[in-house]
Design a protein around this motif. Structure first.
Motif, PDB file in Angstrom:
ATOM      1  N   ARG A 140      12.587  -9.139  -5.072  1.00 35.28           N
ATOM      2  CA  ARG A 140      11.583  -8.486  -5.924  1.00 35.28           C
ATOM      3  C   ARG A 140      10.174  -8.688  -5.362  1.00 35.28           C
ATOM      4  NH1 ARG A 140      10.208  -4.280  -8.852  1.00 35.28           N
ATOM      5  NH2 ARG A 140       8.780  -4.768 -10.563  1.00 35.28           N
ATOM      6  N   ILE A 141       9.897  -9.878  -4.853  1.00 37.26           N
ATOM      7  CA  ILE A 141       8.579 -10.164  -4.262  1.00 37.26           C
ATOM      8  C   ILE A 141       8.350  -9.281  -3.039  1.00 37.26           C
ATOM      9  CG2 ILE A 141       7.213 -11.920  -3.064  1.00 37.26           C
ATOM     10  CD1 ILE A 141       8.654 -14.007  -4.838  1.00 37.26           C
ATOM     11  N   ILE A 142       9.353  -9.187  -2.182  1.00 35.44           N
ATOM     12  CA  ILE A 142       9.232  -8.358  -0.976  1.00 35.44           C
ATOM     13  C   ILE A 142       8.979  -6.899  -1.346  1.00 35.44           C
ATOM     14  CG2 ILE A 142      10.500  -7.478   1.027  1.00 35.44           C
ATOM     15  CD1 ILE A 142      11.913 -10.187   1.160  1.00 35.44           C
ATOM     16  N   LEU A 143       9.690  -6.419  -2.346  1.00 33.44           N
ATOM     17  CA  LEU A 143       9.510  -5.033  -2.780  1.00 33.44           C
ATOM     18  C   LEU A 143       8.094  -4.803  -3.314  1.00 33.44           C
ATOM     19  CD1 LEU A 143      10.679  -2.230  -3.329  1.00 33.44           C
ATOM     20  CD2 LEU A 143      11.505  -3.087  -5.535  1.00 33.44           C
ATOM     21  N   LEU A 144       7.592  -5.736  -4.115  1.00 35.68           N
ATOM     22  CA  LEU A 144       6.242  -5.595  -4.670  1.00 35.68           C
ATOM     23  C   LEU A 144       5.184  -5.600  -3.567  1.00 35.68           C
ATOM     24  CD1 LEU A 144       6.539  -7.936  -7.796  1.00 35.68           C
ATOM     25  CD2 LEU A 144       6.140  -5.467  -7.836  1.00 35.68           C
ATOM     26  N   ILE A 145       5.357  -6.463  -2.573  1.00 34.13           N
ATOM     27  CA  ILE A 145       4.392  -6.529  -1.474  1.00 34.13           C
ATOM     28  C   ILE A 145       4.414  -5.239  -0.657  1.00 34.13           C
ATOM     29  CG2 ILE A 145       3.876  -7.685   0.710  1.00 34.13           C
ATOM     30  CD1 ILE A 145       4.739 -10.302  -0.579  1.00 34.13           C
ATOM     31  N   LYS A 146       5.597  -4.712  -0.416  1.00 35.39           N
ATOM     32  CA  LYS A 146       5.700  -3.441   0.314  1.00 35.39           C
ATOM     33  C   LYS A 146       5.031  -2.312  -0.468  1.00 35.39           C
ATOM     34  CE  LYS A 146       9.890  -4.355   3.007  1.00 35.39           C
ATOM     35  NZ  LYS A 146      11.301  -3.963   3.259  1.00 35.39           N
ATOM     36  N   GLN A 147       5.254  -2.279  -1.766  1.00 36.31           N
ATOM     37  CA  GLN A 147       4.623  -1.254  -2.596  1.00 36.31           C
ATOM     38  C   GLN A 147       3.112  -1.407  -2.606  1.00 36.31           C
ATOM     39  OE1 GLN A 147       6.617  -1.879  -6.352  1.00 36.31           O
ATOM     40  NE2 GLN A 147       8.277  -0.452  -5.876  1.00 36.31           N
ATOM     41  N   ALA A 148       2.639  -2.656  -2.626  1.00 34.32           N
ATOM     42  CA  ALA A 148       1.193  -2.902  -2.624  1.00 34.32           C
ATOM     43  C   ALA A 148       0.565  -2.449  -1.309  1.00 34.32           C
ATOM     44  CB  ALA A 148       0.925  -4.387  -2.866  1.00 34.32           C
ATOM     45  N   LYS A 149       1.204  -2.761  -0.203  1.00 33.70           N
ATOM     46  CA  LYS A 149       0.669  -2.355   1.101  1.00 33.70           C
ATOM     47  C   LYS A 149       0.689  -0.841   1.258  1.00 33.70           C
ATOM     48  CE  LYS A 149       1.701  -5.069   4.628  1.00 33.70           C
ATOM     49  NZ  LYS A 149       2.472  -5.881   5.607  1.00 33.70           N
ATOM     50  N   LEU A 150       1.712  -0.202   0.730  1.00 29.08           N
ATOM     51  CA  LEU A 150       1.771   1.255   0.778  1.00 29.08           C
ATOM     52  C   LEU A 150       0.662   1.873  -0.069  1.00 29.08           C
ATOM     53  CD1 LEU A 150       3.274   3.783   1.728  1.00 29.08           C
ATOM     54  CD2 LEU A 150       4.754   3.577  -0.289  1.00 29.08           C
ATOM     55  N   SER A 151       0.409   1.284  -1.237  1.00 28.99           N
ATOM     56  CA  SER A 151      -0.678   1.779  -2.094  1.00 28.99           C
ATOM     57  C   SER A 151      -2.021   1.602  -1.408  1.00 28.99           C
ATOM     58  CB  SER A 151      -0.667   1.038  -3.428  1.00 28.99           C
ATOM     59  OG  SER A 151       0.524   1.296  -4.154  1.00 28.99           O
ATOM     60  N   ALA A 152      -2.209   0.488  -0.693  1.00 29.51           N
ATOM     61  CA  ALA A 152      -3.469   0.259   0.025  1.00 29.51           C
ATOM     62  C   ALA A 152      -3.645   1.276   1.145  1.00 29.51           C
ATOM     63  CB  ALA A 152      -3.492  -1.158   0.579  1.00 29.51           C
TER      64      ALA A 152
END
Length: 207
Positions: free
Chosen positions: A73-85
């Protein structure tokens, strides 16, 4: 004479029956007590131990599964955050990073905490929020060093350089100069140590 013989036979028969009755009435000896050399079976104790081991094994497996779920879940959230950035949605990225950090702290995943702090610091630096970026870079560096990472690690030097840039931008010139000098000296020492290592070792060849 027959009578005498019969009397003797009767008397001997009675004696035999008496002896037989005497043998039947003799008490039986008690069984020998159990000693340390011959312990009796303890099926109940063995069963309880087996149940305790099974319960501990299941609990450990469940904890591992929960930890793996949290890490995924942490990895998924970080990937989503980087994509949003990357898409320019910086506020969404910041919220996702906060969610990842909260989950990493709950699961006590020190590696995920350090990495998330670093990404949050980079995002704050990108947004121009230098004060927040300074706090986050310091927190990430502290976690990194606390985990046993040496001070001359490239990740530590990189964050130190970013802190120097923040100090220079916020007119904290003494800290900026001191930080830049430390980075230069540390890198020079690393280069000298690398030069002292034989080329065979660096290339992985056996002498």
């Amino acid at each position: 004479m027959l009578r005498a013989a019969g009397s003797r036979g009767l008397s001997s028969g009675r004696s035999a029956r008496a002896r037989g009755r005497g043998l039947r009435t003799l008490p039986r000896p008690d069984p020998p007590p159990l000693t340390a050399a011959s312990p009796g079976p303890r099926p109940r104790a063995v069963s309880l131990a087996a149940l305790a081991f099974l319960a501990a094994t299941r609990l450990f497996e469940r904890d591992e599964k929960e930890q793996q779920k949290a890490e995924d879940r942490i990895i998924l959230l970080i990937k989503q955050a980087k994509l949003s950035a990357m898409k320019g949605n910086l506020e969404d990225a910041e919220q996702l990073f906060h969610q990842a950090l909260h989950l990493a702290q709950q699961s006590q995943n020190s590696q995920a905490i350090t990495y998330t702090y670093t990404q949050m610091a980079n995002l704050a630096f990108l947004r121009g929020d230098l004060l927040n970026a300074e706090k986050l870079f310091k927190a990430a560096t502290s976690f990194l060093l606390g985990s046993g990472t040496p001070q001359d690690d490239n990740a530590v030097i990189e964050m130190s350089l970013k802190l120097c840039s923040i100090y220079a931008s916020t007119e904290q010139h003494n800290l900026a100069v001191e930080g830049y000098n430390w980075c230069i000296e540390t890198l020079e020492e690393k280069v000298q140590r690398q030069k002292a290592v034989p080329e065979e070792t660096l290339s992985g060849k056996i002498v």
